[in-house]
Write a protein that holds these residues in place. Structure first.
Motif, PDB file in Angstrom:
ATOM      1  N   THR A 190       0.843  -1.199   0.000  1.00 13.27           N
ATOM      2  CA  THR A 190       0.000   0.000   0.000  1.00 13.27           C
ATOM      3  C   THR A 190       0.876   1.246   0.000  1.00 13.27           C
ATOM      4  O   THR A 190       2.086   1.184   0.249  1.00 13.27           O
ATOM      5  N   MET A 191       0.255   2.367  -0.256  1.00 15.99           N
ATOM      6  CA  MET A 191       0.939   3.656  -0.178  1.00 15.99           C
ATOM      7  C   MET A 191       0.074   4.595   0.644  1.00 15.99           C
ATOM      8  O   MET A 191      -1.111   4.774   0.349  1.00 15.99           O
ATOM      9  N   CYS A 192       0.619   5.162   1.686  1.00 11.10           N
ATOM     10  CA  CYS A 192      -0.138   6.078   2.528  1.00 11.10           C
ATOM     11  C   CYS A 192      -0.071   7.496   1.966  1.00 11.10           C
ATOM     12  O   CYS A 192       0.917   7.885   1.349  1.00 11.10           O
ATOM     13  N   ILE A 193      -1.114   8.237   2.202  1.00 12.47           N
ATOM     14  CA  ILE A 193      -1.177   9.630   1.748  1.00 12.47           C
ATOM     15  C   ILE A 193      -1.652  10.504   2.905  1.00 12.47           C
ATOM     16  O   ILE A 193      -2.149  10.002   3.905  1.00 12.47           O
ATOM     17  N   LYS A 194      -1.471  11.793   2.753  1.00 11.00           N
ATOM     18  CA  LYS A 194      -2.030  12.724   3.719  1.00 11.00           C
ATOM     19  C   LYS A 194      -2.520  13.959   2.964  1.00 11.00           C
ATOM     20  O   LYS A 194      -1.798  14.523   2.146  1.00 11.00           O
ATOM     21  N   VAL A 195      -3.763  14.311   3.205  1.00  8.27           N
ATOM     22  CA  VAL A 195      -4.332  15.476   2.528  1.00  8.27           C
ATOM     23  C   VAL A 195      -3.994  16.745   3.306  1.00  8.27           C
ATOM     24  O   VAL A 195      -3.579  16.692   4.459  1.00  8.27           O
ATOM     25  N   ASP A 196      -4.190  17.880   2.655  1.00  6.59           N
ATOM     26  CA  ASP A 196      -3.864  19.164   3.269  1.00  6.59           C
ATOM     27  C   ASP A 196      -4.990  19.598   4.210  1.00  6.59           C
ATOM     28  O   ASP A 196      -5.773  20.502   3.921  1.00  6.59           O
ATOM     29  N   SER A 197      -5.088  18.898   5.334  1.00  5.23           N
ATOM     30  CA  SER A 197      -6.116  19.187   6.334  1.00  5.23           C
ATOM     31  C   SER A 197      -5.551  18.846   7.704  1.00  5.23           C
ATOM     32  O   SER A 197      -4.859  17.830   7.856  1.00  5.23           O
ATOM     33  N   HIS A 198      -5.859  19.654   8.701  1.00  5.80           N
ATOM     34  CA  HIS A 198      -5.302  19.404  10.026  1.00  5.80           C
ATOM     35  C   HIS A 198      -5.843  18.118  10.642  1.00  5.80           C
ATOM     36  O   HIS A 198      -5.221  17.524  11.514  1.00  5.80           O
ATOM     37  N   THR A 199      -7.003  17.633  10.149  1.00  6.77           N
ATOM     38  CA  THR A 199      -7.565  16.384  10.678  1.00  6.77           C
ATOM     39  C   THR A 199      -6.998  15.158   9.979  1.00  6.77           C
ATOM     40  O   THR A 199      -7.052  14.057  10.511  1.00  6.77           O
ATOM     41  N   GLY A 200      -6.493  15.340   8.758  1.00  9.69           N
ATOM     42  CA  GLY A 200      -6.008  14.209   7.982  1.00  9.69           C
ATOM     43  C   GLY A 200      -7.117  13.397   7.349  1.00  9.69           C
ATOM     44  O   GLY A 200      -6.867  12.363   6.733  1.00  9.69           O
ATOM     45  N   LEU A 201      -8.381  13.863   7.461  1.00 14.03           N
ATOM     46  CA  LEU A 201      -9.523  13.119   6.929  1.00 14.03           C
ATOM     47  C   LEU A 201      -9.766  13.469   5.465  1.00 14.03           C
ATOM     48  O   LEU A 201      -9.534  14.581   5.020  1.00 14.03           O
ATOM     49  N   PHE A 202     -10.293  12.492   4.708  1.00 14.34           N
ATOM     50  CA  PHE A 202     -10.664  12.732   3.315  1.00 14.34           C
ATOM     51  C   PHE A 202     -11.758  11.741   2.931  1.00 14.34           C
ATOM     52  O   PHE A 202     -11.966  10.725   3.593  1.00 14.34           O
ATOM     53  N   LEU A 203     -12.477  12.049   1.849  1.00 18.41           N
ATOM     54  CA  LEU A 203     -13.502  11.165   1.307  1.00 18.41           C
ATOM     55  C   LEU A 203     -12.942  10.481   0.069  1.00 18.41           C
ATOM     56  O   LEU A 203     -12.247  11.092  -0.737  1.00 18.41           O
ATOM     57  N   CYS A 204     -13.252   9.188  -0.094  1.00 22.45           N
ATOM     58  CA  CYS A 204     -12.737   8.474  -1.260  1.00 22.45           C
ATOM     59  C   CYS A 204     -13.783   7.498  -1.796  1.00 22.45           C
ATOM     60  O   CYS A 204     -14.632   7.001  -1.052  1.00 22.45           O
TER      61      CYS A 204
END
Length: 215
Positions: A190-204
């Protein structure tokens, strides 16, 4: 907004929408398209968009094929709310009282349009459901319809009678999701990602599942 109105109440082959007499004057004022004409009959009004609206529908591939074009799912948040407003002002209802007070429901027999509306709602961070139901006309079974339901405190409809039914608060159940099952699976690269948000949450994904990952 105008596209949402047309998707809900528009003629599939023409740049026209039909609305009930109760909402006609307000709908005419709410429409953003500058050039339009209208005609009335005893129970409804037909509004015709002129000077290029039909060409836009053709360019989007919507004639005889009503659906939400993919690019609209990734438009600005404001534009997505306006598109949803058009859909609900045309083919939506909002419960007035009881435990479902404030519940917004979009109803349509077009499965593709209903699924697109479901995704549009979820893209705005709202919990939503879709249910397929049988339809009857004068006691005779006909094409099934789809109900997309959700709750929000955002007073997004432009029609006042619908906007006024949006509740100011929500109970926690309408904001929460539950985990039904957890299953062990084989480990894969797998490859981990991090979005530009202080919570680290995203929808996929099409189901807009919530993710949290870090580099």
């Amino acid at each position: 907004y105008d596209l949402g109105l047309w998707l809900g109440d528009g003629h599939s082959k023409a740049a026209e929408i039909t609305c009930g007499g109760e909402d006609f004057e307000e709908t005419l004022q709410n429409i953003d398209w500058a050039t339009k004409t209208y005609r009335k009959d005893k129970t409804a009004m037909t509004i015709k968009f002129q000077e290029g609206f039909l060409k836009e529908l053709k360019n989007l591939g919507l004639i005889y094929d009503k659906h939400i074009p993919e690019e609209y799912y990734y438009d600005s948040e404001e534009n997505r709310w306006q598109l949803l407003a058009g859909l609900i002002d045309s083919d939506g209802t909002i419960a007035k009282d009881g435990s479902k007070a404030g519940t917004v429901t979009f109803t349509n027999t077009n499965e593709r349009l209903a699924m697109g509306t479901l995704y549009l709602v979820k893209s705005l961070g709202i919990k939503a459901t879709i249910i397929k139901k049988p339809s009857k006309l004068y006691g005779k079974e006909c094409k099934p319809h789809y109900d997309v339901s959700f709750k929000t405190t955002v007073k997004f409809p432009r029609l006042k009678r619908k906007r006024d039914l949006i509740c100011d608060t929500q109970d926690k159940r309408t904001l929460m999701r539950s985990v039904k099952k957890v299953s062990e699976c084989e480990s894969v690269p797998t490859m981990c990602i991090k979005v530009d948000s202080h919570t680290g949450l995203f929808l996929c994904g099409t189901g807009c599942k919530i993710g949290r990952a870090h580099v």
